[in-house]
Motif scaffolding. Structure first.
Motif, PDB file in Angstrom:
ATOM      1  N   ASN A  39       0.805  -1.213   0.000  1.00  0.00           N
ATOM      2  CA  ASN A  39       0.000   0.000   0.000  1.00  0.00           C
ATOM      3  C   ASN A  39       0.843   1.271   0.000  1.00  0.00           C
ATOM      4  O   ASN A  39       0.350   2.327   0.359  1.00  0.00           O
ATOM      5  N   SER A  40       2.133   1.169  -0.375  1.00  0.00           N
ATOM      6  CA  SER A  40       2.981   2.348  -0.319  1.00  0.00           C
ATOM      7  C   SER A  40       4.162   2.201  -1.262  1.00  0.00           C
ATOM      8  O   SER A  40       4.388   1.147  -1.840  1.00  0.00           O
ATOM      9  N   SER A  53       2.343   6.994   1.006  1.00  0.00           N
ATOM     10  CA  SER A  53       1.146   6.146   0.963  1.00  0.00           C
ATOM     11  C   SER A  53       0.626   5.998  -0.461  1.00  0.00           C
ATOM     12  O   SER A  53       0.901   6.828  -1.337  1.00  0.00           O
ATOM     13  N   ARG A  54      -0.170   4.966  -0.680  1.00  0.00           N
ATOM     14  CA  ARG A  54      -0.789   4.731  -2.000  1.00  0.00           C
ATOM     15  C   ARG A  54      -1.656   5.928  -2.394  1.00  0.00           C
ATOM     16  O   ARG A  54      -1.606   6.390  -3.536  1.00  0.00           O
ATOM     17  N   ASP A  55      -2.444   6.453  -1.460  1.00  0.00           N
ATOM     18  CA  ASP A  55      -3.308   7.594  -1.781  1.00  0.00           C
ATOM     19  C   ASP A  55      -2.478   8.805  -2.201  1.00  0.00           C
ATOM     20  O   ASP A  55      -2.809   9.493  -3.164  1.00  0.00           O
ATOM     21  N   GLU A  56      -1.408   9.068  -1.472  1.00  0.00           N
ATOM     22  CA  GLU A  56      -0.545  10.212  -1.797  1.00  0.00           C
ATOM     23  C   GLU A  56       0.156   9.969  -3.131  1.00  0.00           C
ATOM     24  O   GLU A  56       0.263  10.875  -3.958  1.00  0.00           O
ATOM     25  N   ASP A  58      -0.935   8.136  -5.618  1.00  0.00           N
ATOM     26  CA  ASP A  58      -1.954   8.306  -6.661  1.00  0.00           C
ATOM     27  C   ASP A  58      -2.190   9.792  -6.945  1.00  0.00           C
ATOM     28  O   ASP A  58      -2.297  10.210  -8.098  1.00  0.00           O
ATOM     29  N   ARG A  59      -2.262  10.597  -5.877  1.00  0.00           N
ATOM     30  CA  ARG A  59      -2.469  12.036  -6.031  1.00  0.00           C
ATOM     31  C   ARG A  59      -1.326  12.670  -6.823  1.00  0.00           C
ATOM     32  O   ARG A  59      -1.527  13.592  -7.605  1.00  0.00           O
ATOM     33  N   THR A  63       1.829   5.642  -9.527  1.00  0.00           N
ATOM     34  CA  THR A  63       0.934   4.543  -9.189  1.00  0.00           C
ATOM     35  C   THR A  63       1.722   3.321  -8.753  1.00  0.00           C
ATOM     36  O   THR A  63       2.419   2.712  -9.568  1.00  0.00           O
TER      37      THR A  63
END
Length: 179
Positions: A39-40, A53-56, A58-59, A63
């Motif tokens: 996840n990172s 992090s994955r979310d960061e 992606d932002r 990817t």
């Protein structure tokens, strides 16, 4: 993107490795992606290693590799599903998941009268002073809570027995070139 230099087009947040401190990387920072697992991502920067992090990621348009789908049968037990989800959490410095690395000592499932379960995860770190411990603990808790049937989770760190390389699976040792 793995093993490539990326110039950040916007400010990014991450966690310094191994200290565990939150940091902000300014726009224009150059990062070198060293690991994209779970996840990172882990990146080398001018200030050392950073976990993003994955979310960061992606932002930022970076990817991480998609997680491998579970190979468990649909009727797998909750305990098996917990172990499986923990295998998607990777040590930020070592390209091995925390289960195969030997950091998870046990998983206990306690089913309540309402049919939901409390999960107790017993784990350790490669070194007691590792600042990444709270981050790995939070990820284990978050991933376990996301599973159907789980109501509450607690993750307990223990230092006895102390972790050593013999606790790694054969798969982990092969990944790291130890056998």
């Amino acid at each position: 993107m793995l093993n490539e230099v990326v110039v950040l087009e916007q400010e990014a947040t991450g966690v310094q490795i191994p200290g565990g401190n939150a940091i902000t990387l300014p726009e224009g920072s150059r990062i070198y992606i060293t690991q994209m697992l779970g996840n990172s991502i882990t990146a080398a920067t001018d200030i050392g290693l950073v976990r993003i992090s994955r979310d960061e990621a992606d932002r930022l348009g970076i990817t991480p590799k998609e997680e491998e789908p579970s190979t468990l049968p649909p009727d797998a037990s909750l305990e098996d599903r917990i172990w499986d989800t923990l295998k998607a959490i990777y040590d930020p410095e070592i390209p091995v998941d925390i289960v195969n690395l030997g950091l998870v000592y046990g998983v206990e499932v306690i089913t309540h009268e309402n049919g939901k379960s409390h999960i107790h995860i017993l784990m350790t770190l490669t070194a007691p002073g590792c600042g990444m411990g709270p981050h790995l603990m939070a990820e284990a808790e978050t991933r376990a809570l996301a599973l159907d049937g789980v109501e509450t989770v607690d993750v307990e760190f223990v230092w006895d027995p102390p972790w050593n390389q013999e606790m790694m699976t054969e798969e982990a040792k092969m990944t790291l070139g130890l056998i």
